[in-house]
Design an enzyme around this catalytic site. Sequence first.
Site, mmCIF file in Angstrom:
data_model
loop_
_atom_site.group_PDB
_atom_site.id
_atom_site.type_symbol
_atom_site.label_atom_id
_atom_site.label_comp_id
_atom_site.label_asym_id
_atom_site.label_seq_id
_atom_site.Cartn_x
_atom_site.Cartn_y
_atom_site.Cartn_z
ATOM 1 N N ALA A 25 0.837 -1.205 0.000
ATOM 2 C CA ALA A 25 0.000 0.000 0.000
ATOM 3 C C ALA A 25 0.868 1.249 0.000
ATOM 4 O O ALA A 25 0.584 2.217 -0.709
ATOM 5 C CB ALA A 25 -0.939 -0.009 1.205
ATOM 6 N N ASP A 26 1.932 1.240 0.796
ATOM 7 C CA ASP A 26 2.855 2.367 0.794
ATOM 8 C C ASP A 26 3.468 2.581 -0.580
ATOM 9 O O ASP A 26 3.495 3.706 -1.104
ATOM 10 C CB ASP A 26 3.985 2.125 1.795
ATOM 11 C CG ASP A 26 3.647 2.585 3.204
ATOM 12 O OD1 ASP A 26 2.625 3.266 3.382
ATOM 13 O OD2 ASP A 26 4.402 2.243 4.127
ATOM 14 N N PHE A 27 3.973 1.505 -1.169
ATOM 15 C CA PHE A 27 4.751 1.675 -2.392
ATOM 16 C C PHE A 27 3.877 1.905 -3.618
ATOM 17 O O PHE A 27 4.287 2.607 -4.549
ATOM 18 C CB PHE A 27 5.709 0.498 -2.578
ATOM 19 C CG PHE A 27 6.804 0.462 -1.541
ATOM 20 C CD1 PHE A 27 7.145 1.600 -0.828
ATOM 21 C CD2 PHE A 27 7.491 -0.704 -1.262
ATOM 22 C CE1 PHE A 27 8.144 1.585 0.135
ATOM 23 C CE2 PHE A 27 8.490 -0.735 -0.304
ATOM 24 C CZ PHE A 27 8.819 0.415 0.388
ATOM 25 N N SER A 39 3.608 5.399 -3.484
ATOM 26 C CA SER A 39 4.814 6.035 -4.020
ATOM 27 C C SER A 39 4.733 6.187 -5.523
ATOM 28 O O SER A 39 5.087 7.235 -6.088
ATOM 29 C CB SER A 39 6.052 5.196 -3.670
ATOM 30 O OG SER A 39 6.223 5.028 -2.293
#
Length: 421
Positions: free
Chosen positions: A184-186, A189
């Site tokens: 989810a973070d990347f 990004s």
Amino acid sequence: MNHRLHPEPAGSTPAGRDILPLSGVRIVDLSQIGAGPYGTSLLGDLGADVIKVEPIHGDSFRYVDNAYAPGESAYFYGVNRSKRSVALNLKDPEGYRTLMRLVKEADVFVIAFRPDAVQRMGLDFETLSAVNDRLIYASITAFGETGPRATQPGMDILAQALSGMMGVTGEVGGGPVKVGVPIADFVGSFFLGFGVTAALRQRDQTGRGDKLTINLLDGQIAAFANYVTAYDKTKVPFRPQGGGHPQLVPYQPFLGSDGRYFILACLNDRFWNALLPFLQEFGDFEDPRFESNSGRVEHRVELCSRLEEIFATQPAEYWISRLEEAGVPCSSIHRFEEALEDPQVVANESITELEHPRFGTYKVPNNPLRFERAATGPRGYAPGLGEHTNEVLLETGLSQTEIDDLVQRGIINPALVSAVG
């Protein structure tokens, strides 16, 4: 010393490749942890001058592990390359005014705080666009800026949980499983990079900046592009399939006699038809029930059980060799450390090295965006906390005397001004 640019990224030195796609773009980055920092690193790889503005004691993920030294985490090093660091006390009015000096000259501002905190700190879009109406303001949140969860703490695992990503990941009949990397973070990004470059193009056309909003939950929902429409049409829910695929059969791992798994991937009926001659010696697979992918999905258990029995009789590499000869997509399943040594990964230069002045070389993923006429790629190690505070503030027009005064008043940590460089 200004280390932020290597002469050329690793493996790339041809003449005439010194103009990078985002050369001349300045990004002021207040994000921490994963999504924002990795996204701005990727933009830095493309030539942007990324100024990471950190609290006096730094991004909290400088301390998440002590792989290099206390406050020198491998996690931080992995997602914070190609940028400069300024350590600034934003709780002090003078620190806030110093930040506004950076904002006034910036092209992009990236922030990853909850909406209520952004308003409280005076870092909202309306306030900053009054300082610089050409500013592209990129806000990253966990769940969005409105709605019932907008002001709740958020992180990667919560976005995976709420989006359904964990609900479709794992073994058949098993419990929910988080995707191994902070997906989810990347994904956030990558959307940040996509959105910022689109916003820069929009500004070329309008002459004004705009606000870009990204949230981790939306990114995970967007990753279900092949699921949402199918569910809407059939109302058949998706459940974990282990290494398999709910919409394709056979498209999953199988186990060889040596205890190693390999992938057999019939993406469409053409590949299934290529597999049939190979299967002739093992029985009748010309069954009309298996003729189409929809039929194979319906009869998944029977078909895959038969294939499992066949593949259990020989080592994985034996089957990979035969399937490759038959023109059927297949692959070994690498453990992480094996993937780094795969000949294709090596040929792609997917991993590159950065040189740190204290800790020597360390490896990071290369930027997957490659240009024929621009030497894109990681351009410098993850900076020390506040390593470029003095350098950057001089660039804003502050004198050394004024900077020294900020040090004396605790707005800049004096130990950081004299850091590396």
